[in-house]
Motif scaffolding. Structure first.
Motif, short mmCIF file in Angstrom:
data_model
loop_
_atom_site.label_atom_id
_atom_site.label_comp_id
_atom_site.label_asym_id
_atom_site.label_seq_id
_atom_site.Cartn_x
_atom_site.Cartn_y
_atom_site.Cartn_z
N PHE A 155 0.83 -1.20 0.00
CA PHE A 155 0.00 0.00 0.00
C PHE A 155 0.87 1.25 0.00
CE2 PHE A 155 -2.20 3.35 2.38
CZ PHE A 155 -3.28 3.52 1.54
N ARG A 156 1.97 1.20 0.71
CA ARG A 156 2.87 2.36 0.78
C ARG A 156 3.42 2.70 -0.60
NH1 ARG A 156 6.95 2.07 5.52
NH2 ARG A 156 4.96 2.27 6.54
N GLU A 157 3.84 1.68 -1.35
CA GLU A 157 4.36 1.94 -2.69
C GLU A 157 3.27 2.49 -3.61
OE1 GLU A 157 5.74 -1.87 -3.81
OE2 GLU A 157 7.69 -1.66 -2.83
N LEU A 158 2.07 1.91 -3.52
CA LEU A 158 0.97 2.37 -4.36
C LEU A 158 0.58 3.81 -4.03
CD1 LEU A 158 -1.26 -0.81 -4.40
CD2 LEU A 158 0.12 0.09 -6.26
N SER A 159 0.51 4.14 -2.73
CA SER A 159 0.13 5.50 -2.35
C SER A 159 1.21 6.50 -2.76
CB SER A 159 -0.14 5.58 -0.86
OG SER A 159 1.02 5.33 -0.12
N LYS A 160 2.46 6.11 -2.69
CA LYS A 160 3.55 6.99 -3.11
C LYS A 160 3.44 7.29 -4.60
CE LYS A 160 8.53 7.30 -3.43
NZ LYS A 160 9.77 6.55 -3.48
N ASP A 161 3.16 6.27 -5.40
CA ASP A 161 2.99 6.49 -6.84
C ASP A 161 1.79 7.39 -7.11
OD1 ASP A 161 5.17 4.94 -7.37
OD2 ASP A 161 4.03 3.15 -7.94
N TYR A 162 0.72 7.19 -6.37
CA TYR A 162 -0.48 8.01 -6.57
C TYR A 162 -0.19 9.47 -6.22
CZ TYR A 162 -5.09 9.96 -5.97
OH TYR A 162 -6.19 10.77 -6.05
N LEU A 163 0.51 9.70 -5.12
CA LEU A 163 0.83 11.08 -4.73
C LEU A 163 1.75 11.73 -5.76
CD1 LEU A 163 1.34 10.71 -0.87
CD2 LEU A 163 -0.55 11.81 -2.07
N ASP A 164 2.72 10.97 -6.26
CA ASP A 164 3.61 11.52 -7.29
C ASP A 164 2.83 11.86 -8.55
OD1 ASP A 164 5.73 11.25 -5.58
OD2 ASP A 164 6.45 9.36 -6.46
N TYR A 165 1.90 11.00 -8.93
CA TYR A 165 1.11 11.23 -10.14
C TYR A 165 0.21 12.45 -9.97
CZ TYR A 165 -2.21 10.52 -13.89
OH TYR A 165 -3.02 10.70 -14.98
N SER A 166 -0.42 12.57 -8.81
CA SER A 166 -1.35 13.69 -8.62
C SER A 166 -0.62 15.02 -8.55
CB SER A 166 -2.19 13.47 -7.36
OG SER A 166 -1.36 13.48 -6.22
N GLN A 167 0.62 15.03 -8.10
CA GLN A 167 1.36 16.28 -8.04
C GLN A 167 1.87 16.71 -9.41
OE1 GLN A 167 4.33 15.55 -5.09
NE2 GLN A 167 2.91 15.77 -3.39
N GLU A 168 2.00 15.76 -10.34
CA GLU A 168 2.47 16.11 -11.67
C GLU A 168 1.39 16.83 -12.47
OE1 GLU A 168 3.78 12.57 -13.56
OE2 GLU A 168 5.44 12.26 -12.17
N THR A 169 0.15 16.57 -12.16
CA THR A 169 -0.95 17.16 -12.93
C THR A 169 -1.17 18.60 -12.48
OG1 THR A 169 -1.96 15.00 -13.05
CG2 THR A 169 -3.33 16.87 -13.60
N LYS A 170 -0.87 19.50 -13.34
CA LYS A 170 -1.08 20.92 -13.05
C LYS A 170 -1.99 21.49 -14.11
CE LYS A 170 1.83 21.12 -9.62
NZ LYS A 170 1.37 21.19 -8.28
N LEU A 171 -2.92 22.31 -13.69
CA LEU A 171 -3.85 22.93 -14.63
C LEU A 171 -3.34 24.32 -14.99
CD1 LEU A 171 -7.21 21.94 -12.96
CD2 LEU A 171 -6.07 20.84 -14.88
N HIS A 172 -3.42 24.62 -16.25
CA HIS A 172 -3.01 25.93 -16.72
C HIS A 172 -4.22 26.61 -17.36
CE1 HIS A 172 1.18 24.93 -16.04
NE2 HIS A 172 0.96 23.77 -16.64
N PHE A 173 -4.61 27.74 -16.83
CA PHE A 173 -5.76 28.46 -17.33
C PHE A 173 -5.30 29.63 -18.18
CE2 PHE A 173 -7.31 26.51 -13.42
CZ PHE A 173 -8.43 25.85 -13.92
N LYS A 174 -6.05 29.87 -19.22
CA LYS A 174 -5.75 30.99 -20.10
C LYS A 174 -6.14 32.28 -19.38
CE LYS A 174 -7.17 32.88 -24.52
NZ LYS A 174 -8.09 32.73 -25.65
#
Length: 92
Positions: free
Chosen positions: A25-44
């Motif tokens: 679970f620790r490895e899976l949650s770490k991957d999830y946190l890394d993935y969610s931090q990579e997603t950044k929204l850019h607004f015009k």
């Protein structure tokens, strides 16, 4: 009996091999946190004029929708009243 004595051991070995491959679970949650931090929204960035144009379009659409809804209510009430009148007229 038959030659099925070794079958359960094969299943157990296969299950153990699968368990070793599973991730904690620790490895899976770490991957999830890394993935969610990579997603950044850019607004015009919009100018004030563009905001006003968009706001006016939204207001016009809302007014059109409300008028359409009122029209549907009026037609529905007319149909219900007509049905009640027809029932009253033919029942007496």
């Amino acid at each position: 009996m038959g030659g099925y004595g070794g079958q359960p051991m094969k299943v157990i070995k296969a299950n153990r091999a699968l368990l070793r491959k599973s991730r904690s679970f620790r490895e899976l949650s770490k991957d999830y946190l890394d993935y969610s931090q990579e997603t950044k929204l850019h607004f015009k960035k919009l100018t004030d004029v563009e905001y006003k144009i968009i706001r006016d379009k939204i207001k016009a659409q809302a007014k059109k929708d409300s008028l359409q809804e009122i029209g549907i209510y009026i037609i529905s009430i007319a149909i219900v009243l007509g049905a009640f009148y027809a029932i009253y007229k033919y029942a007496s």
